[in-house]
Design a protein around this motif. Structure first.
Motif, PDB file in Angstrom:
ATOM      1  N   PHE A   1       1.302  -0.891   0.366  1.00 23.25           N
ATOM      2  CA  PHE A   1       0.083  -0.150   0.312  1.00 23.25           C
ATOM      3  C   PHE A   1       1.487   1.309  -0.147  1.00 23.25           C
ATOM      4  O   PHE A   1       0.469   2.074   0.074  1.00 23.25           O
ATOM      5  CB  PHE A   1      -1.022  -0.466   1.246  1.00 23.25           C
ATOM      6  N   VAL A   2       1.605   0.973   0.453  1.00 26.80           N
ATOM      7  CA  VAL A   2       2.740   2.236   0.751  1.00 26.80           C
ATOM      8  C   VAL A   2       3.792   2.723  -0.034  1.00 26.80           C
ATOM      9  O   VAL A   2       3.750   3.376  -0.891  1.00 26.80           O
ATOM     10  CB  VAL A   2       4.425   1.917   1.450  1.00 26.80           C
ATOM     11  N   GLU A   3       3.755   1.300  -1.314  1.00 28.28           N
ATOM     12  CA  GLU A   3       4.769   1.285  -2.663  1.00 28.28           C
ATOM     13  C   GLU A   3       4.033   1.937  -3.272  1.00 28.28           C
ATOM     14  O   GLU A   3       3.685   2.412  -4.408  1.00 28.28           O
ATOM     15  CB  GLU A   3       4.714   0.270  -3.039  1.00 28.28           C
ATOM     16  N   ASN A   4       2.619   1.215  -3.211  1.00 29.87           N
ATOM     17  CA  ASN A   4       0.849   2.090  -4.310  1.00 29.87           C
ATOM     18  C   ASN A   4       0.711   3.140  -4.419  1.00 29.87           C
ATOM     19  O   ASN A   4       0.189   3.889  -5.574  1.00 29.87           O
ATOM     20  CB  ASN A   4       0.081   1.197  -4.687  1.00 29.87           C
ATOM     21  N   ALA A   5       1.029   4.658  -2.412  1.00 32.04           N
ATOM     22  CA  ALA A   5       1.103   5.579  -3.033  1.00 32.04           C
ATOM     23  C   ALA A   5       1.168   6.809  -3.351  1.00 32.04           C
ATOM     24  O   ALA A   5       2.736   6.236  -3.670  1.00 32.04           O
ATOM     25  CB  ALA A   5       0.483   5.472  -1.131  1.00 32.04           C
ATOM     26  N   ASP A   6       0.918   7.521  -4.055  1.00 35.55           N
ATOM     27  CA  ASP A   6       0.922   8.628  -5.152  1.00 35.55           C
ATOM     28  C   ASP A   6       1.338   9.850  -3.243  1.00 35.55           C
ATOM     29  O   ASP A   6       2.706  10.387  -3.602  1.00 35.55           O
ATOM     30  CB  ASP A   6      -0.250   9.266  -5.627  1.00 35.55           C
ATOM     31  N   SER A   7       0.556  10.022  -2.423  1.00 37.79           N
ATOM     32  CA  SER A   7       0.762  10.806  -1.384  1.00 37.79           C
ATOM     33  C   SER A   7       0.180   9.856  -0.038  1.00 37.79           C
ATOM     34  O   SER A   7       0.223   8.843  -0.513  1.00 37.79           O
ATOM     35  CB  SER A   7       0.168  11.642  -1.529  1.00 37.79           C
ATOM     36  N   LEU A   8       1.010  10.365   0.984  1.00 32.14           N
ATOM     37  CA  LEU A   8       0.948   9.747   2.037  1.00 32.14           C
ATOM     38  C   LEU A   8       1.582  10.605   2.930  1.00 32.14           C
ATOM     39  O   LEU A   8       2.449  11.453   3.460  1.00 32.14           O
ATOM     40  CB  LEU A   8       2.128   8.858   2.383  1.00 32.14           C
ATOM     41  N   LEU A   9      -0.061  10.368   4.251  1.00 35.88           N
ATOM     42  CA  LEU A   9       0.247  10.863   5.545  1.00 35.88           C
ATOM     43  C   LEU A   9       0.186  10.426   6.070  1.00 35.88           C
ATOM     44  O   LEU A   9      -0.199   9.195   6.374  1.00 35.88           O
ATOM     45  CB  LEU A   9      -0.216  12.117   5.531  1.00 35.88           C
ATOM     46  N   ASP A  10       1.612  10.154   7.158  1.00 34.83           N
ATOM     47  CA  ASP A  10       2.106   9.668   8.941  1.00 34.83           C
ATOM     48  C   ASP A  10       1.258   9.992  10.014  1.00 34.83           C
ATOM     49  O   ASP A  10       2.227  11.379  10.103  1.00 34.83           O
ATOM     50  CB  ASP A  10       3.378   8.484   8.184  1.00 34.83           C
ATOM     51  N   LEU A  11       0.584  10.247  10.910  1.00 39.95           N
ATOM     52  CA  LEU A  11       0.500  10.387  11.772  1.00 39.95           C
ATOM     53  C   LEU A  11       0.391   9.956  12.982  1.00 39.95           C
ATOM     54  O   LEU A  11       0.345   8.846  13.643  1.00 39.95           O
ATOM     55  CB  LEU A  11      -1.847  10.710  12.034  1.00 39.95           C
ATOM     56  N   HIS A  12       1.519  11.009  13.893  1.00 40.23           N
ATOM     57  CA  HIS A  12       2.149  10.748  15.254  1.00 40.23           C
ATOM     58  C   HIS A  12       2.034  11.823  16.371  1.00 40.23           C
ATOM     59  O   HIS A  12       0.577  12.661  15.999  1.00 40.23           O
ATOM     60  CB  HIS A  12       3.714  10.885  14.488  1.00 40.23           C
ATOM     61  N   SER A  13       1.918  11.639  17.609  1.00 39.04           N
ATOM     62  CA  SER A  13       2.136  12.523  18.416  1.00 39.04           C
ATOM     63  C   SER A  13       3.392  12.646  19.097  1.00 39.04           C
ATOM     64  O   SER A  13       4.105  12.031  18.652  1.00 39.04           O
ATOM     65  CB  SER A  13       1.306  12.113  19.670  1.00 39.04           C
ATOM     66  N   THR A  14       3.436  13.429  20.212  1.00 40.63           N
ATOM     67  CA  THR A  14       4.979  13.433  21.333  1.00 40.63           C
ATOM     68  C   THR A  14       4.829  13.576  22.548  1.00 40.63           C
ATOM     69  O   THR A  14       3.983  13.530  22.678  1.00 40.63           O
ATOM     70  CB  THR A  14       5.457  15.237  20.152  1.00 40.63           C
ATOM     71  N   THR A  15       5.937  13.365  23.115  1.00 30.60           N
ATOM     72  CA  THR A  15       5.969  12.953  24.170  1.00 30.60           C
ATOM     73  C   THR A  15       5.512  14.533  25.437  1.00 30.60           C
ATOM     74  O   THR A  15       4.214  14.261  26.102  1.00 30.60           O
ATOM     75  CB  THR A  15       7.378  12.067  25.136  1.00 30.60           C
ATOM     76  N   PHE A  16       6.173  14.724  24.569  1.00 33.06           N
ATOM     77  CA  PHE A  16       5.540  16.732  25.188  1.00 33.06           C
ATOM     78  C   PHE A  16       4.679  17.652  24.996  1.00 33.06           C
ATOM     79  O   PHE A  16       4.379  17.313  23.343  1.00 33.06           O
ATOM     80  CB  PHE A  16       7.196  17.359  25.542  1.00 33.06           C
ATOM     81  N   ALA A  17       3.964  18.578  25.778  1.00 34.63           N
ATOM     82  CA  ALA A  17       2.927  18.788  25.083  1.00 34.63           C
ATOM     83  C   ALA A  17       3.972  20.492  24.400  1.00 34.63           C
ATOM     84  O   ALA A  17       3.805  21.624  24.913  1.00 34.63           O
ATOM     85  CB  ALA A  17       2.273  19.540  25.990  1.00 34.63           C
ATOM     86  N   VAL A  18       4.794  20.479  22.961  1.00 38.37           N
ATOM     87  CA  VAL A  18       5.557  20.970  21.845  1.00 38.37           C
ATOM     88  C   VAL A  18       4.303  21.232  21.328  1.00 38.37           C
ATOM     89  O   VAL A  18       3.667  20.456  21.032  1.00 38.37           O
ATOM     90  CB  VAL A  18       6.493  20.500  21.935  1.00 38.37           C
ATOM     91  N   ALA A  19       4.975  22.520  20.007  1.00 38.80           N
ATOM     92  CA  ALA A  19       3.727  22.587  19.267  1.00 38.80           C
ATOM     93  C   ALA A  19       4.018  21.745  18.305  1.00 38.80           C
ATOM     94  O   ALA A  19       4.525  20.810  18.125  1.00 38.80           O
ATOM     95  CB  ALA A  19       4.610  23.653  18.368  1.00 38.80           C
ATOM     96  N   PRO A  20       2.579  21.440  17.326  1.00 36.95           N
ATOM     97  CA  PRO A  20       2.700  20.382  16.790  1.00 36.95           C
ATOM     98  C   PRO A  20       3.776  20.947  15.502  1.00 36.95           C
ATOM     99  O   PRO A  20       3.912  21.471  15.198  1.00 36.95           O
ATOM    100  CB  PRO A  20       1.523  20.824  15.935  1.00 36.95           C
ATOM    101  N   MET A  21       4.020  19.145  14.680  1.00 40.16           N
ATOM    102  CA  MET A  21       5.070  20.029  13.017  1.00 40.16           C
ATOM    103  C   MET A  21       4.725  18.922  12.256  1.00 40.16           C
ATOM    104  O   MET A  21       4.664  17.479  12.381  1.00 40.16           O
ATOM    105  CB  MET A  21       6.591  19.806  13.881  1.00 40.16           C
ATOM    106  N   LEU A  22       4.995  19.494  11.225  1.00 42.86           N
ATOM    107  CA  LEU A  22       4.856  18.600   9.611  1.00 42.86           C
ATOM    108  C   LEU A  22       6.662  18.370   9.528  1.00 42.86           C
ATOM    109  O   LEU A  22       7.788  19.386   9.897  1.00 42.86           O
ATOM    110  CB  LEU A  22       4.806  19.523   8.636  1.00 42.86           C
ATOM    111  N   ILE A  23       7.275  17.210   8.999  1.00 40.59           N
ATOM    112  CA  ILE A  23       8.185  16.512   9.156  1.00 40.59           C
ATOM    113  C   ILE A  23       7.990  15.969   7.553  1.00 40.59           C
ATOM    114  O   ILE A  23       7.577  15.198   7.403  1.00 40.59           O
ATOM    115  CB  ILE A  23       8.813  15.656   9.729  1.00 40.59           C
TER     116      ILE A  23
END
Length: 333
Positions: free
Chosen positions: A135-157
């Motif tokens: 499914f990963v290899e067939n995708a044109d675009s991919l979004l991977d949703l994560h969260s963080t240990t500390f309450a810091v600003a959200p971010m895009l990587i």
């Protein structure tokens, strides 16, 4: 190759739990022949999108966002949308007394997406990744949703490519953007593997906030719907929600430079840190036994510092702050 056990058995202290994991069993049987994978096909020509949640089992915001899509019968206007609940077995082990322990079963699932690892899967995470890889290899675009240990600003990587940069700028994401050169930062992460296969698509990680906060689930849904909408696949009748967190008007772009690993059990930060602390060149960041670790450049920001440093494991990412966000990035889609 032997795989060390996943070391996230520390107890909850400063991680208030506002949301508990939901039961996913009703969605176990997908329509792709792989458990917890659902492909929503519009029947019209268009992009192949993949949105993945639970790369780490205790990062529940992504699962909640995908559940919202399924429960509200969201369907793409064109192309197809594949929703993946990745490390569900780890997710099922959640214990509110040890909320970080369900991050993984055997190893970090976001460091294994390499042909050398997936050709001979030797852990439960690599075995699951083999099932998800088509499914990963067939995708044109991919979004991977994560969260963080500390309450810091959200971010895009995301990998620093023109396509990723342009798409991220159009998202109107008013929080930090972290860019890296492909191959220089964790080549085993999911979006790096996807980037090797895509031609003109985008590969993004969204870090949505502190693991168990209600605002983090709201943030995950906000970025998910905008990701779908920007591909022209969301019904205009679906309202785009507000961001889960207050937009950060001081946010900017950061260039990921390196990842530090603890060389001893005596690794200590020079001061209490949560993330995005900034140092000038030469200022002390940490000590590692007898070694002093100083900022290697000006505008050096600490990204996702480890909650409990462990010898031989990653403790923090260093990134250089670049220019502020463009004014038009705060505009809605």
């Amino acid at each position: 190759m032997s795989v060390p056990p996943c070391r996230f058995s520390i107890a909850a202290t400063d991680a208030p739990i506002e949301l508990l994991p939901r039961d996913l069993s009703v969605w176990q049987q997908g329509n792709c022949g792989v458990d917890y994978v659902h492909r929503l096909d519009s029947g019209q020509q268009g992009p192949e999108l993949v949105i993945q949640a639970l790369t780490h089992g205790n990062e529940i915001c992504g699962a909640n966002a995908l559940l919202w899509l399924l429960e509200n019968n969201i369907r793409p206007l064109q192309g197809a949308l594949t929703l993946i609940f990745a490390n569900v077995d780890a997710y099922k082990t959640f214990d509110p007394q040890r909320p970080f322990a369900s991050r993984c079963l055997d190893e970090d699932m976001n460091r294994i997406w390499l042909p050398s690892r997936l050709t001979c899967p030797d852990s439960r995470e690599t075995q699951r990744a083999v099932a998800l890889l088509p499914f990963v290899e067939n995708a044109d675009s991919l979004l991977d949703l994560h969260s963080t240990t500390f309450a810091v600003a959200p971010m895009l990587i995301y990998p620093q490519t023109p396509g990723n940069r342009d798409f991220a700028d159009q998202l109107g994401f008013p929080f930090p953007h972290l860019l890296y050169d492909l191959g220089s930062y964790h080549p085993g992460i999911l979006i790096s593997e996807h980037e090797r296969h895509t031609d003109g698509g985008v590969s993004l990680v969204a870090e949505c906030g502190q693991h168990f906060a209600k605002a983090t689930t709201a943030q995950a849904l906000a970025i998910t719907l905008r990701f779908i909408a920007l591909h022209g696949m969301l019904d205009p009748a679906v309202e785009l929600p507000e961001w889960g967190y207050q937009p950060d008007n001081s946010a900017g772009h950061y260039r990921i430079d390196r990842v530090l690993t603890a060389q001893s059990e005596q690794f200590r930060f020079a001061e209490p840190v949560r993330g995005f602390e900034q140092y000038n060149k030469g200022e002390l960041i940490a000590t590692d036994d007898q070694e002093l670790i100083a900022a290697p450049f000006d505008n050096c920001a600490l990204i996702m510092p480890a909650r409990v440093p462990v010898q031989g494991e990653e403790v923090v990412t260093l990134a250089e702050r670049l220019e502020p966000l463009k004014q038009n990035q705060n505009q809605e889609l």
